[in-house]
Design a protein around this motif. Structure first.
Motif, PDB file in Angstrom:
ATOM      1  N   THR A 155       0.856  -1.186   0.000  1.00 41.28           N
ATOM      2  CA  THR A 155       0.000   0.000   0.000  1.00 41.28           C
ATOM      3  C   THR A 155       0.890   1.233   0.000  1.00 41.28           C
ATOM      4  O   THR A 155       1.974   1.220   0.586  1.00 41.28           O
ATOM      5  CB  THR A 155      -0.953   0.002   1.218  1.00 41.28           C
ATOM      6  OG1 THR A 155      -1.893   1.049   1.058  1.00 41.28           O
ATOM      7  CG2 THR A 155      -0.238   0.174   2.519  1.00 41.28           C
ATOM      8  N   ARG A 156       0.431   2.231  -0.714  1.00 44.29           N
ATOM      9  CA  ARG A 156       1.159   3.499  -0.750  1.00 44.29           C
ATOM     10  C   ARG A 156       0.623   4.380   0.358  1.00 44.29           C
ATOM     11  O   ARG A 156      -0.580   4.600   0.466  1.00 44.29           O
ATOM     12  CB  ARG A 156       0.979   4.174  -2.102  1.00 44.29           C
ATOM     13  CG  ARG A 156       1.859   5.379  -2.268  1.00 44.29           C
ATOM     14  CD  ARG A 156       2.576   5.305  -3.562  1.00 44.29           C
ATOM     15  NE  ARG A 156       3.666   6.254  -3.569  1.00 44.29           N
ATOM     16  CZ  ARG A 156       4.088   6.830  -4.651  1.00 44.29           C
ATOM     17  NH1 ARG A 156       3.540   6.547  -5.811  1.00 44.29           N
ATOM     18  NH2 ARG A 156       5.091   7.659  -4.599  1.00 44.29           N
ATOM     19  N   LEU A 157       1.502   4.881   1.188  1.00 42.63           N
ATOM     20  CA  LEU A 157       1.124   5.706   2.316  1.00 42.63           C
ATOM     21  C   LEU A 157       0.935   7.161   1.890  1.00 42.63           C
ATOM     22  O   LEU A 157       1.392   7.562   0.822  1.00 42.63           O
ATOM     23  CB  LEU A 157       2.189   5.607   3.414  1.00 42.63           C
ATOM     24  CG  LEU A 157       2.506   4.177   3.885  1.00 42.63           C
ATOM     25  CD1 LEU A 157       3.675   4.185   4.861  1.00 42.63           C
ATOM     26  CD2 LEU A 157       1.275   3.546   4.504  1.00 42.63           C
ATOM     27  N   ALA A 158       0.272   7.943   2.709  1.00 41.78           N
ATOM     28  CA  ALA A 158      -0.021   9.338   2.386  1.00 41.78           C
ATOM     29  C   ALA A 158       1.243  10.138   2.075  1.00 41.78           C
ATOM     30  O   ALA A 158       1.216  11.028   1.225  1.00 41.78           O
ATOM     31  CB  ALA A 158      -0.789   9.993   3.536  1.00 41.78           C
ATOM     32  N   GLY A 159       2.335   9.813   2.730  1.00 41.95           N
ATOM     33  CA  GLY A 159       3.593  10.522   2.502  1.00 41.95           C
ATOM     34  C   GLY A 159       4.341  10.090   1.257  1.00 41.95           C
ATOM     35  O   GLY A 159       5.403  10.613   0.948  1.00 41.95           O
ATOM     36  N   GLY A 160       3.813   9.093   0.535  1.00 40.36           N
ATOM     37  CA  GLY A 160       4.462   8.620  -0.684  1.00 40.36           C
ATOM     38  C   GLY A 160       5.282   7.358  -0.499  1.00 40.36           C
ATOM     39  O   GLY A 160       5.693   6.743  -1.479  1.00 40.36           O
ATOM     40  N   ASP A 161       5.563   6.974   0.741  1.00 42.91           N
ATOM     41  CA  ASP A 161       6.306   5.738   0.990  1.00 42.91           C
ATOM     42  C   ASP A 161       5.384   4.537   0.804  1.00 42.91           C
ATOM     43  O   ASP A 161       4.182   4.691   0.611  1.00 42.91           O
ATOM     44  CB  ASP A 161       6.879   5.727   2.410  1.00 42.91           C
ATOM     45  CG  ASP A 161       8.019   6.719   2.578  1.00 42.91           C
ATOM     46  OD1 ASP A 161       8.534   7.232   1.569  1.00 42.91           O
ATOM     47  OD2 ASP A 161       8.389   6.990   3.742  1.00 42.91           O
ATOM     48  N   ASP A 203       8.957  -1.187   5.253  1.00 45.50           N
ATOM     49  CA  ASP A 203       8.579   0.174   4.931  1.00 45.50           C
ATOM     50  C   ASP A 203       9.694   0.723   4.058  1.00 45.50           C
ATOM     51  O   ASP A 203      10.876   0.604   4.409  1.00 45.50           O
ATOM     52  CB  ASP A 203       8.398   1.010   6.197  1.00 45.50           C
ATOM     53  CG  ASP A 203       7.161   0.572   6.968  1.00 45.50           C
ATOM     54  OD1 ASP A 203       6.107   0.372   6.333  1.00 45.50           O
ATOM     55  OD2 ASP A 203       7.247   0.418   8.197  1.00 45.50           O
ATOM     56  N   THR A 204       9.321   1.289   2.924  1.00 44.36           N
ATOM     57  CA  THR A 204      10.317   1.691   1.944  1.00 44.36           C
ATOM     58  C   THR A 204       9.898   2.970   1.229  1.00 44.36           C
ATOM     59  O   THR A 204       8.707   3.263   1.117  1.00 44.36           O
ATOM     60  CB  THR A 204      10.555   0.547   0.929  1.00 44.36           C
ATOM     61  OG1 THR A 204      11.566   0.932   0.011  1.00 44.36           O
ATOM     62  CG2 THR A 204       9.293   0.185   0.177  1.00 44.36           C
ATOM     63  N   HIS A 205      10.898   3.685   0.759  1.00 36.20           N
ATOM     64  CA  HIS A 205      10.629   4.909   0.002  1.00 36.20           C
ATOM     65  C   HIS A 205      10.242   4.593  -1.439  1.00 36.20           C
ATOM     66  O   HIS A 205       9.508   5.365  -2.058  1.00 36.20           O
ATOM     67  CB  HIS A 205      11.845   5.823   0.005  1.00 36.20           C
ATOM     68  CG  HIS A 205      12.180   6.376   1.359  1.00 36.20           C
ATOM     69  ND1 HIS A 205      11.309   7.115   2.117  1.00 36.20           N
ATOM     70  CD2 HIS A 205      13.308   6.274   2.102  1.00 36.20           C
ATOM     71  CE1 HIS A 205      11.867   7.449   3.256  1.00 36.20           C
ATOM     72  NE2 HIS A 205      13.091   6.950   3.284  1.00 36.20           N
ATOM     73  N   ALA A 206      10.735   3.472  -1.981  1.00 38.08           N
ATOM     74  CA  ALA A 206      10.487   3.161  -3.394  1.00 38.08           C
ATOM     75  C   ALA A 206      10.532   1.653  -3.629  1.00 38.08           C
ATOM     76  O   ALA A 206      11.152   0.910  -2.872  1.00 38.08           O
ATOM     77  CB  ALA A 206      11.543   3.846  -4.268  1.00 38.08           C
ATOM     78  N   LEU A 207       9.863   1.231  -4.709  1.00 40.92           N
ATOM     79  CA  LEU A 207       9.879  -0.161  -5.157  1.00 40.92           C
ATOM     80  C   LEU A 207      10.679  -0.230  -6.448  1.00 40.92           C
ATOM     81  O   LEU A 207      10.590   0.678  -7.278  1.00 40.92           O
ATOM     82  CB  LEU A 207       8.452  -0.647  -5.442  1.00 40.92           C
ATOM     83  CG  LEU A 207       7.442  -0.496  -4.311  1.00 40.92           C
ATOM     84  CD1 LEU A 207       6.059  -0.913  -4.794  1.00 40.92           C
ATOM     85  CD2 LEU A 207       7.859  -1.308  -3.097  1.00 40.92           C
ATOM     86  N   ASP A 208      11.460  -1.295  -6.618  1.00 40.37           N
ATOM     87  CA  ASP A 208      12.193  -1.427  -7.875  1.00 40.37           C
ATOM     88  C   ASP A 208      11.198  -1.685  -9.012  1.00 40.37           C
ATOM     89  O   ASP A 208      10.048  -2.069  -8.772  1.00 40.37           O
ATOM     90  CB  ASP A 208      13.281  -2.493  -7.776  1.00 40.37           C
ATOM     91  CG  ASP A 208      12.790  -3.916  -7.963  1.00 40.37           C
ATOM     92  OD1 ASP A 208      11.629  -4.211  -7.620  1.00 40.37           O
ATOM     93  OD2 ASP A 208      13.579  -4.750  -8.435  1.00 40.37           O
TER      94      ASP A 208
END
Length: 98
Positions: free
Chosen positions: A48-54, A75-80
């Motif tokens: 799921t994409r969180l409100a903050g973009g993570d 919890d991650t900032h981006a997916l490959d």
């Protein structure tokens, strides 16, 4: 655990992971699943994409009878690109046979 329960786990925040990764890759998920795998079982991955973009990603490994044997969250900032593609083409839930 059936997919509905796994989705509820995802929405509830799952288990604490500690640090936020800069990038979560398909290879990282696949390696974790392989280490937990049971012959004839399966794994499911939800994101799921969180409100903050993570992103909040949950994976569960299940025995052939559907009993959950392992769960992990990231919890991650981006997916490959490969992980993002797989999630995009599968409706947001990936199921992998182990």
């Amino acid at each position: 655990m059936e997919p509905i329960s796994l989705i509820l786990l995802l929405l509830a925040g799952g288990l604490a992971t500690g640090a936020v990764l800069a990038l979560l890759t398909w290879d990282m998920l696949d390696a974790w699943i392989s280490a937990q795998a049971m012959r004839g079982g399966y794994a499911e991955i939800l994101s799921t994409r969180l409100a903050g973009g993570d992103y909040h990603v949950v994976s569960g490994v299940f025995a052939p009878n559907g009993v959950r044997t392992a769960t992990r969250t990231w919890d991650t900032h981006a997916l490959d690109p490969e992980l993002a593609r797989r999630l995009g083409t599968s409706g947001g839930v990936i199921r992998v046979r182990t």
